[in-house]
Write a protein that holds these residues in place. Sequence first.
Motif, PDB file in Angstrom:
ATOM      1  N   UNK A   3      75.079 -45.108  27.733  1.00 27.45           N
ATOM      2  CA  UNK A   3      75.964 -44.322  26.862  1.00 27.45           C
ATOM      3  C   UNK A   3      76.710 -43.241  27.625  1.00 27.45           C
ATOM      4  N   UNK A   4      76.006 -42.453  28.409  1.00 26.31           N
ATOM      5  CA  UNK A   4      76.627 -41.315  29.096  1.00 26.31           C
ATOM      6  C   UNK A   4      77.699 -41.762  30.085  1.00 26.31           C
ATOM      7  N   UNK A   5      77.460 -42.864  30.779  1.00 30.26           N
ATOM      8  CA  UNK A   5      78.387 -43.311  31.811  1.00 30.26           C
ATOM      9  C   UNK A   5      79.594 -44.067  31.243  1.00 30.26           C
ATOM     10  N   UNK A  42      80.084 -49.582  18.400  1.00 24.25           N
ATOM     11  CA  UNK A  42      78.825 -49.568  19.131  1.00 24.25           C
ATOM     12  C   UNK A  42      77.721 -48.977  18.273  1.00 24.25           C
ATOM     13  N   UNK A  43      76.496 -49.228  18.691  1.00 20.05           N
ATOM     14  CA  UNK A  43      75.318 -48.688  18.026  1.00 20.05           C
ATOM     15  C   UNK A  43      74.400 -48.141  19.108  1.00 20.05           C
ATOM     16  N   UNK A  44      73.809 -46.986  18.874  1.00 17.91           N
ATOM     17  CA  UNK A  44      72.989 -46.335  19.891  1.00 17.91           C
ATOM     18  C   UNK A  44      71.560 -46.853  19.871  1.00 17.91           C
ATOM     19  N   UNK A  45      70.987 -46.976  21.068  1.00 14.05           N
ATOM     20  CA  UNK A  45      69.591 -47.324  21.252  1.00 14.05           C
ATOM     21  C   UNK A  45      69.056 -46.449  22.382  1.00 14.05           C
ATOM     22  N   UNK A  46      68.376 -45.366  22.004  1.00 17.55           N
ATOM     23  CA  UNK A  46      67.910 -44.375  22.975  1.00 17.55           C
ATOM     24  C   UNK A  46      69.110 -43.872  23.799  1.00 17.55           C
ATOM     25  N   UNK A  47      69.065 -43.968  25.129  1.00 15.60           N
ATOM     26  CA  UNK A  47      70.199 -43.498  25.934  1.00 15.60           C
ATOM     27  C   UNK A  47      71.194 -44.627  26.220  1.00 15.60           C
ATOM     28  N   UNK A  48      71.079 -45.723  25.469  1.00 16.88           N
ATOM     29  CA  UNK A  48      71.944 -46.886  25.666  1.00 16.88           C
ATOM     30  C   UNK A  48      72.819 -47.106  24.444  1.00 16.88           C
ATOM     31  N   UNK A  63      78.481 -56.905  11.992  1.00 14.03           N
ATOM     32  CA  UNK A  63      78.706 -57.520  13.302  1.00 14.03           C
ATOM     33  C   UNK A  63      77.383 -57.656  14.062  1.00 14.03           C
ATOM     34  N   UNK A  64      76.550 -56.619  13.999  1.00 16.51           N
ATOM     35  CA  UNK A  64      75.264 -56.657  14.688  1.00 16.51           C
ATOM     36  C   UNK A  64      74.369 -57.755  14.121  1.00 16.51           C
ATOM     37  N   UNK A  65      74.343 -57.879  12.806  1.00 13.43           N
ATOM     38  CA  UNK A  65      73.535 -58.916  12.173  1.00 13.43           C
ATOM     39  C   UNK A  65      73.979 -60.309  12.619  1.00 13.43           C
ATOM     40  N   UNK A  66      75.283 -60.528  12.658  1.00  8.78           N
ATOM     41  CA  UNK A  66      75.807 -61.814  13.103  1.00  8.78           C
ATOM     42  C   UNK A  66      75.518 -62.041  14.589  1.00  8.78           C
ATOM     43  N   UNK A  67      75.661 -60.987  15.398  1.00 14.02           N
ATOM     44  CA  UNK A  67      75.430 -61.106  16.836  1.00 14.02           C
ATOM     45  C   UNK A  67      73.973 -61.442  17.139  1.00 14.02           C
ATOM     46  N   UNK A  68      73.054 -60.891  16.367  1.00 11.77           N
ATOM     47  CA  UNK A  68      71.634 -61.212  16.563  1.00 11.77           C
ATOM     48  C   UNK A  68      71.368 -62.685  16.295  1.00 11.77           C
ATOM     49  N   UNK A 110      68.284 -58.338  25.539  1.00 10.14           N
ATOM     50  CA  UNK A 110      67.171 -58.964  24.826  1.00 10.14           C
ATOM     51  C   UNK A 110      66.213 -57.934  24.235  1.00 10.14           C
ATOM     52  N   UNK A 111      66.169 -56.712  24.763  1.00  6.44           N
ATOM     53  CA  UNK A 111      65.252 -55.712  24.199  1.00  6.44           C
ATOM     54  C   UNK A 111      65.703 -55.266  22.814  1.00  6.44           C
ATOM     55  N   UNK A 112      66.950 -55.586  22.442  1.00  2.00           N
ATOM     56  CA  UNK A 112      67.449 -55.239  21.108  1.00  2.00           C
ATOM     57  C   UNK A 112      67.413 -56.417  20.152  1.00  2.00           C
ATOM     58  N   UNK A 113      66.949 -57.588  20.625  1.00  2.00           N
ATOM     59  CA  UNK A 113      66.808 -58.733  19.729  1.00  2.00           C
ATOM     60  C   UNK A 113      65.663 -58.468  18.750  1.00  2.00           C
ATOM     61  N   UNK A 114      65.816 -58.790  17.505  1.00  2.00           N
ATOM     62  CA  UNK A 114      64.721 -58.625  16.546  1.00  2.00           C
ATOM     63  C   UNK A 114      63.472 -59.408  16.971  1.00  2.00           C
TER      64      UNK A 114
END
Length: 308
Positions: free
Chosen positions: A110-112, A122-128, A163-168, A226-230
């Motif tokens: 996220x920061x970079x 986009x959707x945030x996941x910790x610092x990503x 979009x996230x639901x479809x992408x998963x 893959x760490x964001x896959x349900x």
Amino acid sequence: MEYQEFICAIEKKMNRKLEGGVTASLYTAVKNNGKVKKGMLVEAPGVNISPTIYLEEFYERFSKGESMDEIVEDILKFYHTIRCDKSWNTSRIEHYDSIRDKIVFKLINTEKNQELLKSIPHMELLDLSIVFYALLDINQQGTATMTVGSQHLQSWDVTKEELFSMACENAKRLLPAQLFTMQQAVDEILHCASGERKNLLEGIQKPDGDFMYVLSNPIRSLGAACIAYPEVLDMAGRILGDDYYVLPSSVHEVVLVPESKGMAPDEMDAMVAEINETHVEEEELLSNHAYIYERKARRLTMRKYVNC
């Protein structure tokens, strides 16, 4: 000869050799983490998809004494293997129903990437941040992708949650998660003769047993997503039988280490930061932090919670 002089010279030589109205021109791209790369765009008349060839590796060969004529011949051969002979049907991108089954996502820092994130959903996941792209094609030469921008959501009339639901769903079909041991990962890299990736993983590996796992996708590209896959982290926890550290070795994969086999969180952070500095290209860096997955709470955090 400096790099800028080199790419200008390559451009001139390429244009003397290209035929059929095909032209080469210098191209500057801003890649992941704001990394600026200069290369060459090769355009064919009547075709709306043009490959960009980045020339850093060719410049390294030139610096080691290889002739420019030999390098130009190799670039031409490479172009002929990756060129597109037909235009992409852009009307497919205009309509959500035509593109929805190709939308997946990746993870970036996220920061970079603050400037980029201003213009894309986009959707945030910790610092990503989870960002979306359309996986248009996969072949032996690589992938053809299109970043999903805010303007696409407006024209498609969909939310980023939809979009996230479809992408998963698409990711499970197009880029399913794969979990394999560290030794399997190193053997695979040795087979592919990619020394830099081998060094990256060996930097993480510890000598007392093959208890580490690598999580990625079948094409080993942008597999850290893959760490964001349900359910994936939960399933990995059942395999490891422990809470575990998630080490972001690059945007392409993460390494999983059982908590009982790891070090203190600060030491794990320091190890990740050191490996990033010494082994990971800037545009492939994901994060300097180790994460931990708590199985009972089913959550990924940047620190182990301590009950007071």
